[in-house]
Motif scaffolding. Structure first.
Motif, PDB file in Angstrom:
ATOM      1  N   ILE A 137       1.297  68.214  55.428  1.00 29.60           N
ATOM      2  CA  ILE A 137       2.864  68.317  55.921  1.00 29.60           C
ATOM      3  C   ILE A 137       3.479  68.078  54.820  1.00 29.60           C
ATOM      4  CG2 ILE A 137       3.472  65.736  56.722  1.00 29.60           C
ATOM      5  CD1 ILE A 137       1.179  64.870  58.174  1.00 29.60           C
ATOM      6  N   ASN A 138       3.137  68.269  53.577  1.00 24.86           N
ATOM      7  CA  ASN A 138       3.782  68.709  52.211  1.00 24.86           C
ATOM      8  C   ASN A 138       3.983  69.820  52.257  1.00 24.86           C
ATOM      9  OD1 ASN A 138       4.189  65.864  51.771  1.00 24.86           O
ATOM     10  ND2 ASN A 138       2.543  65.754  50.764  1.00 24.86           N
ATOM     11  N   ALA A 139       3.071  70.556  52.686  1.00 23.73           N
ATOM     12  CA  ALA A 139       3.140  72.380  53.100  1.00 23.73           C
ATOM     13  C   ALA A 139       4.993  72.101  54.192  1.00 23.73           C
ATOM     14  CB  ALA A 139       1.232  72.789  53.080  1.00 23.73           C
ATOM     15  N   ALA A 140       3.488  71.898  55.021  1.00 20.63           N
ATOM     16  CA  ALA A 140       5.028  72.742  55.950  1.00 20.63           C
ATOM     17  C   ALA A 140       6.180  72.651  56.351  1.00 20.63           C
ATOM     18  CB  ALA A 140       4.067  72.133  57.790  1.00 20.63           C
ATOM     19  N   SER A 141       6.250  70.332  55.386  1.00 23.93           N
ATOM     20  CA  SER A 141       7.517  70.446  55.126  1.00 23.93           C
ATOM     21  C   SER A 141       8.499  71.484  54.135  1.00 23.93           C
ATOM     22  CB  SER A 141       7.966  68.776  54.092  1.00 23.93           C
ATOM     23  OG  SER A 141       8.645  68.456  54.011  1.00 23.93           O
ATOM     24  N   SER A 142       8.058  72.096  53.527  1.00 22.13           N
ATOM     25  CA  SER A 142       8.146  72.663  52.650  1.00 22.13           C
ATOM     26  C   SER A 142       8.651  74.241  53.133  1.00 22.13           C
ATOM     27  CB  SER A 142       7.839  72.928  51.130  1.00 22.13           C
ATOM     28  OG  SER A 142       7.856  74.339  50.599  1.00 22.13           O
ATOM     29  N   ALA A 143       7.913  74.436  53.635  1.00 22.80           N
ATOM     30  CA  ALA A 143       7.924  75.407  54.184  1.00 22.80           C
ATOM     31  C   ALA A 143       9.792  75.529  55.324  1.00 22.80           C
ATOM     32  CB  ALA A 143       7.122  75.806  55.490  1.00 22.80           C
ATOM     33  N   VAL A 144       9.732  75.083  56.059  1.00 24.42           N
ATOM     34  CA  VAL A 144      10.458  74.366  56.769  1.00 24.42           C
ATOM     35  C   VAL A 144      11.758  74.010  55.569  1.00 24.42           C
ATOM     36  CG1 VAL A 144      11.862  72.617  58.139  1.00 24.42           C
ATOM     37  CG2 VAL A 144       9.599  72.893  59.089  1.00 24.42           C
ATOM     38  N   GLY A 145      11.921  73.871  54.405  1.00 27.13           N
ATOM     39  CA  GLY A 145      13.076  73.771  53.759  1.00 27.13           C
ATOM     40  C   GLY A 145      13.069  75.070  53.256  1.00 27.13           C
ATOM     41  N   ASP A 146      12.006  76.327  52.769  1.00 31.30           N
ATOM     42  CA  ASP A 146      12.523  77.450  52.306  1.00 31.30           C
ATOM     43  C   ASP A 146      13.649  78.218  53.869  1.00 31.30           C
ATOM     44  OD1 ASP A 146      11.344  76.392  49.875  1.00 31.30           O
ATOM     45  OD2 ASP A 146       9.472  77.719  50.562  1.00 31.30           O
ATOM     46  N   VAL A 147      12.814  77.731  54.762  1.00 33.21           N
ATOM     47  CA  VAL A 147      13.006  78.743  56.169  1.00 33.21           C
ATOM     48  C   VAL A 147      14.901  78.359  56.258  1.00 33.21           C
ATOM     49  CG1 VAL A 147      13.364  78.992  58.148  1.00 33.21           C
ATOM     50  CG2 VAL A 147      11.593  78.897  56.785  1.00 33.21           C
ATOM     51  N   ALA A 148      15.423  76.437  55.796  1.00 38.43           N
ATOM     52  CA  ALA A 148      16.788  76.194  55.959  1.00 38.43           C
ATOM     53  C   ALA A 148      17.499  76.831  54.871  1.00 38.43           C
ATOM     54  CB  ALA A 148      16.600  74.841  55.884  1.00 38.43           C
ATOM     55  N   LYS A 149      17.084  76.986  53.635  1.00 37.38           N
ATOM     56  CA  LYS A 149      17.595  77.716  52.476  1.00 37.38           C
ATOM     57  C   LYS A 149      17.994  78.842  53.130  1.00 37.38           C
ATOM     58  CE  LYS A 149      15.767  75.045  48.860  1.00 37.38           C
ATOM     59  NZ  LYS A 149      15.457  74.663  47.654  1.00 37.38           N
ATOM     60  N   ALA A 150      16.769  79.942  53.567  1.00 43.71           N
ATOM     61  CA  ALA A 150      16.938  80.966  53.634  1.00 43.71           C
ATOM     62  C   ALA A 150      18.366  81.227  55.465  1.00 43.71           C
ATOM     63  CB  ALA A 150      15.339  81.565  54.270  1.00 43.71           C
ATOM     64  N   GLU A 151      18.179  80.851  55.898  1.00 40.77           N
ATOM     65  CA  GLU A 151      19.495  80.963  56.880  1.00 40.77           C
ATOM     66  C   GLU A 151      20.586  80.226  55.763  1.00 40.77           C
ATOM     67  OE1 GLU A 151      17.837  76.946  60.101  1.00 40.77           O
ATOM     68  OE2 GLU A 151      16.608  79.260  60.782  1.00 40.77           O
ATOM     69  N   GLU A 152      20.600  79.149  55.577  1.00 41.60           N
ATOM     70  CA  GLU A 152      22.032  79.417  54.517  1.00 41.60           C
ATOM     71  C   GLU A 152      22.064  80.549  53.566  1.00 41.60           C
ATOM     72  OE1 GLU A 152      25.405  77.515  53.735  1.00 41.60           O
ATOM     73  OE2 GLU A 152      24.108  76.570  55.308  1.00 41.60           O
ATOM     74  N   MET A 153      21.254  81.066  53.772  1.00 38.72           N
ATOM     75  CA  MET A 153      21.922  82.022  52.274  1.00 38.72           C
ATOM     76  C   MET A 153      22.148  83.386  53.170  1.00 38.72           C
ATOM     77  SD  MET A 153      18.962  82.171  49.470  1.00 38.72           S
ATOM     78  CE  MET A 153      19.572  83.508  48.600  1.00 38.72           C
ATOM     79  N   ILE A 154      21.921  83.784  54.745  1.00 43.57           N
ATOM     80  CA  ILE A 154      22.300  84.385  55.239  1.00 43.57           C
ATOM     81  C   ILE A 154      23.677  84.223  55.817  1.00 43.57           C
ATOM     82  CG2 ILE A 154      21.596  85.616  58.086  1.00 43.57           C
ATOM     83  CD1 ILE A 154      18.188  84.895  57.336  1.00 43.57           C
ATOM     84  N   ARG A 155      23.363  83.119  56.577  1.00 40.63           N
ATOM     85  CA  ARG A 155      25.236  82.681  56.882  1.00 40.63           C
ATOM     86  C   ARG A 155      26.298  82.476  55.573  1.00 40.63           C
ATOM     87  NH1 ARG A 155      23.565  77.605  57.525  1.00 40.63           N
ATOM     88  NH2 ARG A 155      22.070  77.460  59.796  1.00 40.63           N
ATOM     89  N   GLU A 156      25.896  83.015  54.088  1.00 36.76           N
ATOM     90  CA  GLU A 156      26.551  82.531  53.078  1.00 36.76           C
ATOM     91  C   GLU A 156      26.778  83.950  52.849  1.00 36.76           C
ATOM     92  OE1 GLU A 156      29.315  82.192  50.408  1.00 36.76           O
ATOM     93  OE2 GLU A 156      28.449  80.546  52.103  1.00 36.76           O
ATOM     94  N   ALA A 157      26.020  84.832  52.982  1.00 39.93           N
ATOM     95  CA  ALA A 157      25.947  86.481  53.106  1.00 39.93           C
ATOM     96  C   ALA A 157      26.832  87.525  53.970  1.00 39.93           C
ATOM     97  CB  ALA A 157      24.651  87.222  52.677  1.00 39.93           C
ATOM     98  N   ASN A 158      26.945  87.153  55.084  1.00 40.71           N
ATOM     99  CA  ASN A 158      27.484  87.464  56.259  1.00 40.71           C
ATOM    100  C   ASN A 158      28.921  86.901  55.988  1.00 40.71           C
ATOM    101  OD1 ASN A 158      25.295  88.475  57.876  1.00 40.71           O
ATOM    102  ND2 ASN A 158      25.270  86.542  59.192  1.00 40.71           N
ATOM    103  N   ARG A 159      29.253  85.451  55.674  1.00 42.14           N
ATOM    104  CA  ARG A 159      30.659  85.035  55.789  1.00 42.14           C
ATOM    105  C   ARG A 159      31.243  86.103  54.557  1.00 42.14           C
ATOM    106  NH1 ARG A 159      33.459  82.359  52.202  1.00 42.14           N
ATOM    107  NH2 ARG A 159      31.677  82.180  50.395  1.00 42.14           N
TER     108      ARG A 159
END
Length: 113
Positions: A65-87
């Motif tokens: 569960i902790n590993a899955a939570s960490s993976a979800v957090g990593d995906v959320a960070k990556a999405e935010e970085m992609i949005r910022e790069a697009n902006r």
């Protein structure tokens, strides 16, 4: 042998036989009691093993569960970085279009002057 000594001898033999049977029965009861104790200890040990394995399973589940939570957090960070790069790309392209438009107007003004 007279009757009296024969009876005493007979009683001794009966007593010895009775004692031997009683001892055998007591030994059998002791073996059964020991077996029950060992069986109880064995079932207690099995119960502890089951509990330990259940604890291991729970630990593994928590780790997953902790590993899955960490993976979800990593995906959320990556999405935010992609949005910022697009902006930023859109801002830079807006600036570039505006600069080109300004240059075009300046070129037209120079031609007209």
């Amino acid at each position: 042998m007279d009757i009296r000594s024969s009876l005493m001898y007979g009683n001794k033999a009966v007593n010895d036989l009775y004692t031997a049977k009683a001892n055998a029965a007591a030994a059998k009861e002791n073996k059964l009691a020991t077996g029950k104790k060992l069986s109880g200890l064995s079932s207690d040990a099995a119960s502890l093993q089951i509990n330990a394995k259940a604890g291991d399973v729970a630990d593994s589940a928590l780790e997953n569960i902790n590993a899955a939570s960490s993976a979800v957090g990593d995906v959320a960070k990556a999405e935010e970085m992609i949005r910022e790069a697009n902006r930023r790309i859109l801002e830079q392209s807006d600036d570039s279009v505006l600069a080109q438009a300004n240059q075009s107007t300046d070129a037209v003004s120079m031609l007209l002057d």
